[in-house]
Write a protein that holds these residues in place. Sequence first.
Motif, mmCIF file in Angstrom:
data_model
loop_
_atom_site.group_PDB
_atom_site.id
_atom_site.type_symbol
_atom_site.label_atom_id
_atom_site.label_comp_id
_atom_site.label_asym_id
_atom_site.label_seq_id
_atom_site.Cartn_x
_atom_site.Cartn_y
_atom_site.Cartn_z
ATOM 1 N N GLY A 1 0.817 -1.227 0.000
ATOM 2 C CA GLY A 1 0.000 0.000 0.000
ATOM 3 C C GLY A 1 0.844 1.268 0.000
ATOM 4 N N GLY A 2 0.153 2.393 0.069
ATOM 5 C CA GLY A 2 0.823 3.690 -0.113
ATOM 6 C C GLY A 2 1.229 4.386 1.176
ATOM 7 N N SER B 1 1.356 8.431 0.233
ATOM 8 C CA SER B 1 0.304 8.544 -0.794
ATOM 9 C C SER B 1 -0.768 9.527 -0.340
ATOM 10 C CB SER B 1 -0.286 7.181 -1.160
ATOM 11 O OG SER B 1 -1.094 6.688 -0.140
ATOM 12 N N ARG B 2 -1.047 9.559 0.980
ATOM 13 C CA ARG B 2 -2.028 10.544 1.478
ATOM 14 C C ARG B 2 -1.498 11.963 1.285
ATOM 15 N NH1 ARG B 2 -3.245 6.287 4.820
ATOM 16 N NH2 ARG B 2 -1.666 6.776 6.364
ATOM 17 N N LEU C 1 -5.836 11.852 -8.444
ATOM 18 C CA LEU C 1 -5.363 11.614 -7.068
ATOM 19 C C LEU C 1 -5.107 10.121 -6.860
ATOM 20 C CD1 LEU C 1 -7.659 14.016 -4.969
ATOM 21 C CD2 LEU C 1 -5.553 14.518 -6.213
ATOM 22 N N GLY D 1 -1.617 8.100 -5.932
ATOM 23 C CA GLY D 1 -1.537 7.048 -4.907
ATOM 24 C C GLY D 1 -0.941 5.772 -5.469
ATOM 25 N N ILE D 2 -1.362 5.393 -6.665
ATOM 26 C CA ILE D 2 -0.850 4.171 -7.305
ATOM 27 C C ILE D 2 0.660 4.271 -7.513
ATOM 28 C CG2 ILE D 2 -0.904 2.805 -9.436
ATOM 29 C CD1 ILE D 2 -3.933 3.635 -9.648
ATOM 30 N N THR E 1 2.369 3.520 -4.291
ATOM 31 C CA THR E 1 2.328 2.083 -3.937
ATOM 32 C C THR E 1 3.380 1.308 -4.730
ATOM 33 O OG1 THR E 1 0.633 1.486 -5.576
ATOM 34 C CG2 THR E 1 -0.160 2.127 -3.390
ATOM 35 N N GLY F 1 -0.428 -0.840 -6.691
ATOM 36 C CA GLY F 1 -1.802 -0.706 -7.192
ATOM 37 C C GLY F 1 -1.898 -0.959 -8.684
ATOM 38 N N THR F 2 -3.149 -0.960 -9.168
ATOM 39 C CA THR F 2 -3.380 -1.236 -10.593
ATOM 40 C C THR F 2 -4.014 -0.041 -11.293
ATOM 41 O OG1 THR F 2 -5.483 -2.283 -10.030
ATOM 42 C CG2 THR F 2 -3.565 -3.734 -10.317
ATOM 43 N N PRO G 1 -7.238 3.335 -10.918
ATOM 44 C CA PRO G 1 -8.039 4.133 -9.976
ATOM 45 C C PRO G 1 -9.354 3.454 -9.581
ATOM 46 C CG PRO G 1 -7.144 5.537 -11.679
ATOM 47 C CD PRO G 1 -6.839 4.124 -12.098
ATOM 48 N N HIS H 1 -10.022 1.817 -6.464
ATOM 49 C CA HIS H 1 -10.015 0.892 -5.330
ATOM 50 C C HIS H 1 -8.676 1.016 -4.621
ATOM 51 C CE1 HIS H 1 -8.835 -1.658 -8.944
ATOM 52 N NE2 HIS H 1 -7.737 -1.581 -8.235
ATOM 53 N N THR H 2 -8.433 0.167 -3.633
ATOM 54 C CA THR H 2 -7.147 0.216 -2.910
ATOM 55 C C THR H 2 -6.377 -1.088 -3.159
ATOM 56 O OG1 THR H 2 -7.869 -0.826 -0.867
ATOM 57 C CG2 THR H 2 -8.314 1.535 -1.067
ATOM 58 N N THR H 3 -5.216 -1.172 -2.559
ATOM 59 C CA THR H 3 -4.382 -2.367 -2.764
ATOM 60 C C THR H 3 -4.984 -3.614 -2.102
ATOM 61 O OG1 THR H 3 -2.981 -1.546 -0.981
ATOM 62 C CG2 THR H 3 -2.185 -1.200 -3.212
ATOM 63 N N VAL I 1 -6.713 -5.183 -4.815
ATOM 64 C CA VAL I 1 -5.729 -5.800 -5.716
ATOM 65 C C VAL I 1 -5.316 -7.173 -5.160
ATOM 66 C CG1 VAL I 1 -3.437 -5.565 -6.772
ATOM 67 C CG2 VAL I 1 -4.904 -3.552 -6.528
ATOM 68 N N SER J 1 -11.816 5.051 7.282
ATOM 69 C CA SER J 1 -10.899 4.165 6.583
ATOM 70 C C SER J 1 -11.254 2.729 6.981
ATOM 71 C CB SER J 1 -9.449 4.523 6.894
ATOM 72 O OG SER J 1 -8.861 3.541 7.689
HETATM 73 P P1 UTP Z 1 -3.693 2.044 -0.493
HETATM 74 O O1 UTP Z 1 -4.042 0.680 -0.919
HETATM 75 O O2 UTP Z 1 -2.524 2.232 0.401
HETATM 76 O O3 UTP Z 1 -5.000 2.755 0.085
HETATM 77 O O4 UTP Z 1 -3.492 2.935 -1.788
HETATM 78 P P2 UTP Z 1 -5.375 3.185 1.569
HETATM 79 O O5 UTP Z 1 -6.817 3.502 1.590
HETATM 80 O O6 UTP Z 1 -4.415 4.236 2.041
HETATM 81 O O7 UTP Z 1 -5.118 1.815 2.246
HETATM 82 P P3 UTP Z 1 -5.184 1.364 3.750
HETATM 83 O O8 UTP Z 1 -6.084 2.331 4.479
HETATM 84 O O9 UTP Z 1 -3.724 1.392 4.190
HETATM 85 O O10 UTP Z 1 -5.726 -0.042 3.610
HETATM 86 C C1 UTP Z 1 -3.253 4.329 -1.695
HETATM 87 C C2 UTP Z 1 -4.149 5.079 -2.650
HETATM 88 O O11 UTP Z 1 -3.776 4.786 -4.000
HETATM 89 C C3 UTP Z 1 -4.910 4.704 -4.838
HETATM 90 C C4 UTP Z 1 -6.105 5.061 -3.961
HETATM 91 O O12 UTP Z 1 -6.299 6.460 -4.048
HETATM 92 C C5 UTP Z 1 -5.615 4.700 -2.560
HETATM 93 O O13 UTP Z 1 -6.280 5.394 -1.540
HETATM 94 N N1 UTP Z 1 -5.011 3.343 -5.429
HETATM 95 C C6 UTP Z 1 -4.278 2.307 -4.942
HETATM 96 C C7 UTP Z 1 -5.801 3.151 -6.555
HETATM 97 O O14 UTP Z 1 -6.488 4.065 -7.015
HETATM 98 N N2 UTP Z 1 -5.839 1.899 -7.145
HETATM 99 C C8 UTP Z 1 -5.112 0.860 -6.678
HETATM 100 O O15 UTP Z 1 -5.158 -0.246 -7.261
HETATM 101 C C9 UTP Z 1 -4.338 1.069 -5.533
#
Ligand code: UTP
Length: 228
Positions: free
Chosen positions: A44-45, A49-50, A66, A70-71, A74, A114-115, A117, A119-121, A124, A181
């Motif tokens: 993850g990011g 990433s935030r 955005l 983040g991707i 990651t 990540g892959t 926009p 969703h999150t990792t 994935v 979150s």
């Molecule tokens: P994260 O997976 O770290 O998200 O990806 P998160 O919400 O911060 O994760 P948690 O809370 O640790 O579980 C960081 C950001 O990258 C983008 C999203 O914006 C995500 O919030 N992202 C990541 C994507 O758009 N697609 C992806 O496949 C992965």
Amino acid sequence: MDKVVVSVGGSVLIPGDNDSIYIEKLAKMLREIASDVQIAIVVGGGKMSRYYSEVGRELGGTMYQLDELGIGITRVNAKLLTVALGDIANSDIPLKAEECASMSAPGRIVVMGGTEPGHTTDAVASMIAKNLNADRIVNASNVDAVYSDDPRKNPDAKRFSRMTIQELKDVVYDDHDAGKSCVFDPLGVNIAMEEKIDLYMVNGRDIDELRNAILGNEIKGTFVNSHQ
Ligand code: UTP
């Protein structure tokens, strides 16, 4: 040999707290067990990433942009873990879950971020698990288990040591409504439910706990049963 997908939160990998020491220990543990289980990892990011997302928002970026920022982070974090893993890991970071699954092999560790926009990792991780026909997904976060509510705010929050995937779905959809979150991306939960893949929810900073989860042993965290 069991196949396992591990979702390592950015807040676990690189919180800015003795990061190289933790990543070295993590890589050592993963190398030790790589002959027992086939491992794919999605990273993850975290706070970087935030931060990029915040600055991008101030600059007028769209949600899509955005997410792209983040991707990017990651993938940098994934690259960092491959540096620590050395020869056993991939040097190029796969861009798609399918690619990651096809690169996975016994004795190797494939790492990606990540892959696309939206969703999150965590999601994935479920996509890789689906493509790999994995035996389990391990979610390594900075909380020790799944709770019915935020235990810091609600002293009556119930801590789960075991739960069904339907119960996890109820928790994440509650979280989602409140815009908090999430303990695991709802899309990731849906995929794991459809594919009947169990989840192990553990504190990833506890290396012994993470090892036990990857090997499918007893854990202190939450075991999520997807076979009911
Ligand atoms: P994260 O997976 O770290 O998200 O990806 P998160 O919400 O911060 O994760 P948690 O809370 O640790 O579980 C960081 C950001 O990258 C983008 C999203 O914006 C995500 O919030 N992202 C990541 C994507 O758009 N697609 C992806 O496949 C992965």
